[in-house]
Design an enzyme around this catalytic site. Structure first.
Site, PDB file in Angstrom:
ATOM      1  N   HIS A 184       0.851  -1.185   0.000  1.00 65.02           N
ATOM      2  CA  HIS A 184       0.000   0.000   0.000  1.00 65.02           C
ATOM      3  C   HIS A 184       0.890   1.240   0.000  1.00 65.02           C
ATOM      4  O   HIS A 184       1.988   1.226   0.536  1.00 65.02           O
ATOM      5  CB  HIS A 184      -0.901  -0.025   1.244  1.00 65.02           C
ATOM      6  CG  HIS A 184      -1.892   1.085   1.273  1.00 65.02           C
ATOM      7  ND1 HIS A 184      -1.577   2.337   1.772  1.00 65.02           N
ATOM      8  CD2 HIS A 184      -3.168   1.144   0.841  1.00 65.02           C
ATOM      9  CE1 HIS A 184      -2.640   3.105   1.633  1.00 65.02           C
ATOM     10  NE2 HIS A 184      -3.616   2.423   1.075  1.00 65.02           N
ATOM     11  N   ASP A 310     -11.098   2.187  -1.391  1.00 69.47           N
ATOM     12  CA  ASP A 310     -10.153   3.054  -0.671  1.00 69.47           C
ATOM     13  C   ASP A 310     -10.876   3.863   0.403  1.00 69.47           C
ATOM     14  O   ASP A 310     -10.563   5.011   0.661  1.00 69.47           O
ATOM     15  CB  ASP A 310      -9.352   3.965  -1.594  1.00 69.47           C
ATOM     16  CG  ASP A 310      -7.924   4.208  -1.078  1.00 69.47           C
ATOM     17  OD1 ASP A 310      -7.615   3.775   0.054  1.00 69.47           O
ATOM     18  OD2 ASP A 310      -7.138   4.849  -1.795  1.00 69.47           O
TER      19      ASP A 310
HETATM   20 MN    MN Z   1      -5.592   3.140   0.377  1.00 66.79          MN
END
Ligand code: MN
Length: 347
Positions: A184, A310
């Site tokens: 990430h 997200d």
């Molecule tokens: Mn993210």
């Protein structure tokens, strides 16, 4: 009514962020004492943890909830399952010992939340990359004992990248357990962040992908995948720009190797794009944009691209329905929203 049965697939969102209360308290400690050396962290959490703006307050509340509020937001947007991961920079800001303790605690809390919501939540194990043996052991504990589905690293660790053999026990563990490592984003490392800061380009607008795309390319060019051929890496944000650059990366890498230009870029067994097509998987986090999704599906494979929202950074209900309209066959759409995530994360 919109249900998994009526639409033909479950929506599994594969890059959803959370933060323990304890980790957030430690972020506050660092911000208030100024006892850190990471300008990207300062700009990211100095905003989200301290600003009174609506955007910051909403995110601050949402990211620390993996119970009722999270489930209600998932219901409101039609997300059936969220794959949770500890938000950047996670534990990697801290000393190895403290990072191990924070990772262990966060994995225990995550497993407990999943046990409360077993049909709605899944998660990846946090670990301390800078304590590689203990980090590898924590990944194994997370997967075998807690039922977590892989490991999560928030890009660089205090300016260090995982092509350094120091970190390779982590790759050994992921390969042996047959689970993916999700890389990430984090803010650009202290060595590269300075020109991003004055225009607020260091976070998700551009810096995250510059940092994380660099990290992934460092792994490829260093030969990590020749040493760990079964290693599976997941990148968010449609591959952090790399799929768009495939042609030029291959072209220039071949020239660099042929000319013996750098000790750091030795010949590889395959082309850089081969590793990106064979060892990497991609999620659509933050990039619900048909031309880009389509390019990545066509170039990297319809079986390698997964849906992600997200949350809570990009919590926009309309984006979910925009992705429902992608020009895909029913089988491709089911793979994008459900099947690929089930296969890759063994959900
Ligand atoms: Mn993210």
């Amino acid at each position: 009514m919109d249900t998994p049965e009526s639409r033909g697939y479950r929506r599994i969102a594969t890059e959803e962020a959370w933060c323990t209360l304890e980790l957030m308290a430690r972020y506050h400690d660092l911000l208030e004492a100024g006892t850190h050396n990471d300008p990207g962290f300062q700009n990211l959490w100095g905003f989200f943890a301290q600003s009174q703006s609506q955007r910051a307050r909403d995110l601050y509340e949402r990211i620390q909830d993996i119970d009722q509020r999270r489930i209600a937001d998932m219901d409101a947007t039609g997300i059936d399952v969220s794959l949770l991961m500890l938000t950047a920079p996670g534990v990697q800001m801290f000393s190895p010992d403290e990072a191990c303790a924070l990772a262990r605690d966060s994995n225990d809390q995550l497993a407990a939340a999943i046990a409360r919501h077993p049909t709605r939540l899944a998660g990846l194990a946090a670990f301390a990359p800078h304590a590689p043996q203990a980090g590898a052991a924590e990944i194994e504990r997370g997967v075998r004992q807690l039922g977590l589905k892989g490991a999560l690293v928030n890009s660089h660790t205090q300016g260090r990248y995982m092509d350094d053999e120091f970190f390779w026990p982590i790759f050994e563990a992921c390969e042996a357990l047959d689970v993916p490592l999700y890389i990430h984003p984090n803010s650009p490392s202290p060595q590269m962040v300075e020109p991003f800061l004055s225009r607020c380009l260091d976070a998700a607008i551009w810096g995250f992908q510059a940092e994380t795309g660099l990290h992934a390319l460092r792994l490829i060019v260093s030969g990590v995948f020749d040493r760990f051929p079964k290693l599976k890496i997941v990148l968010g944000h449609l591959g952090e720009g790399l799929p768009f650059w495939l042609y030029r990366i291959d072209f220039m890498h071949a020239g660099i190797v042929r000319s013996g230009r750098s000790e750091g870029a030795k010949p590889l067994q395959r082309k850089p794009s081969d590793y990106l097509r064979e060892n990497f998987y991609y999620t659509s986090s933050g990039m619900p944009w048909e031309p880009a999704v389509t390019l990545v599906q066509q170039q990297m494979g319809y079986d390698r691209v997964m849906y992600a929202m997200d949350y809570p950074y990009q919590y926009v209900a309309e984006e979910v329905t925009a992705m429902d309209q992608l020009p895909l066959t029913p089988a491709q759409k089911r793979a994008f929203f459900q099947g690929n995530a089930e296969r890759i994360f063994k959900l």
